[in-house]
Design a protein around this motif. Structure first.
Motif, PDB file in Angstrom:
ATOM      1  N   LYS A   7       7.175 -10.681   1.775  1.00 38.23           N
ATOM      2  CA  LYS A   7       6.258 -10.480   3.236  1.00 38.23           C
ATOM      3  C   LYS A   7       6.137  -9.151   3.828  1.00 38.23           C
ATOM      4  CE  LYS A   7       6.009 -15.378   4.799  1.00 38.23           C
ATOM      5  NZ  LYS A   7       6.297 -16.229   5.872  1.00 38.23           N
ATOM      6  N   LYS A   8       7.298  -8.735   3.958  1.00 37.26           N
ATOM      7  CA  LYS A   8       7.270  -7.253   4.568  1.00 37.26           C
ATOM      8  C   LYS A   8       6.513  -6.376   3.434  1.00 37.26           C
ATOM      9  CE  LYS A   8      11.564  -8.219   7.083  1.00 37.26           C
ATOM     10  NZ  LYS A   8      13.016  -7.768   7.197  1.00 37.26           N
ATOM     11  N   ASN A  10       4.215  -7.226   1.525  1.00 38.72           N
ATOM     12  CA  ASN A  10       2.654  -7.153   1.737  1.00 38.72           C
ATOM     13  C   ASN A  10       2.222  -6.628   2.921  1.00 38.72           C
ATOM     14  OD1 ASN A  10       0.127  -8.111   1.106  1.00 38.72           O
ATOM     15  ND2 ASN A  10       0.602 -10.124   2.020  1.00 38.72           N
ATOM     16  N   THR A  11       3.030  -6.842   4.018  1.00 45.24           N
ATOM     17  CA  THR A  11       2.530  -6.056   5.184  1.00 45.24           C
ATOM     18  C   THR A  11       2.257  -4.412   5.143  1.00 45.24           C
ATOM     19  OG1 THR A  11       3.459  -7.953   6.254  1.00 45.24           O
ATOM     20  CG2 THR A  11       3.042  -5.961   7.745  1.00 45.24           C
ATOM     21  N   VAL A  12       3.375  -4.081   4.649  1.00 43.18           N
ATOM     22  CA  VAL A  12       3.375  -2.657   4.541  1.00 43.18           C
ATOM     23  C   VAL A  12       2.057  -2.065   3.724  1.00 43.18           C
ATOM     24  CG1 VAL A  12       4.578  -0.568   3.912  1.00 43.18           C
ATOM     25  CG2 VAL A  12       5.707  -2.072   4.921  1.00 43.18           C
ATOM     26  N   ARG A  14      -0.709  -3.565   3.176  1.00 42.94           N
ATOM     27  CA  ARG A  14      -2.030  -3.704   3.631  1.00 42.94           C
ATOM     28  C   ARG A  14      -2.127  -2.542   4.980  1.00 42.94           C
ATOM     29  NH1 ARG A  14      -3.106 -10.116   4.693  1.00 42.94           N
ATOM     30  NH2 ARG A  14      -3.022 -10.603   2.674  1.00 42.94           N
ATOM     31  N   ALA A  15      -0.816  -2.129   5.610  1.00 45.51           N
ATOM     32  CA  ALA A  15      -1.135  -1.290   6.524  1.00 45.51           C
ATOM     33  C   ALA A  15      -1.490   0.329   5.951  1.00 45.51           C
ATOM     34  CB  ALA A  15       0.078  -1.123   7.437  1.00 45.51           C
ATOM     35  N   THR A  51      -7.411  -4.035  15.537  1.00 43.89           N
ATOM     36  CA  THR A  51      -6.873  -5.329  15.365  1.00 43.89           C
ATOM     37  C   THR A  51      -6.285  -5.997  16.737  1.00 43.89           C
ATOM     38  OG1 THR A  51      -4.645  -4.175  15.159  1.00 43.89           O
ATOM     39  CG2 THR A  51      -6.096  -4.601  13.185  1.00 43.89           C
TER      40      THR A  51
END
Length: 51
Positions: A7-8, A10-12, A14-15, A51
């Motif tokens: 999850k972490k 994936n967040t990075v 996307r950023a 956002t």
């Protein structure tokens, strides 16, 4: 596979992809490091405000 780490990650990812939408950050044409840092900071700020 660790779900929390995924999850972490994936967040990075996307950023980073959002930052790459800015042409100056994606191409890296700036000759000076501080100019590139300023461009990346401005792109991150615009992304954060949207956002």
């Amino acid at each position: 596979m660790d779900e929390v780490r995924y999850k972490k990650r994936n967040t990075v990812e996307r950023a980073i992809n959002r930052l790459k939408q800015s042409r100056t950050v994606a191409t890296g044409y700036d000759k000076r490091g501080y100019v590139f840092l300023g461009s990346a900071t401005a792109a991150a700020l615009v992304t954060w405000l949207r956002t």
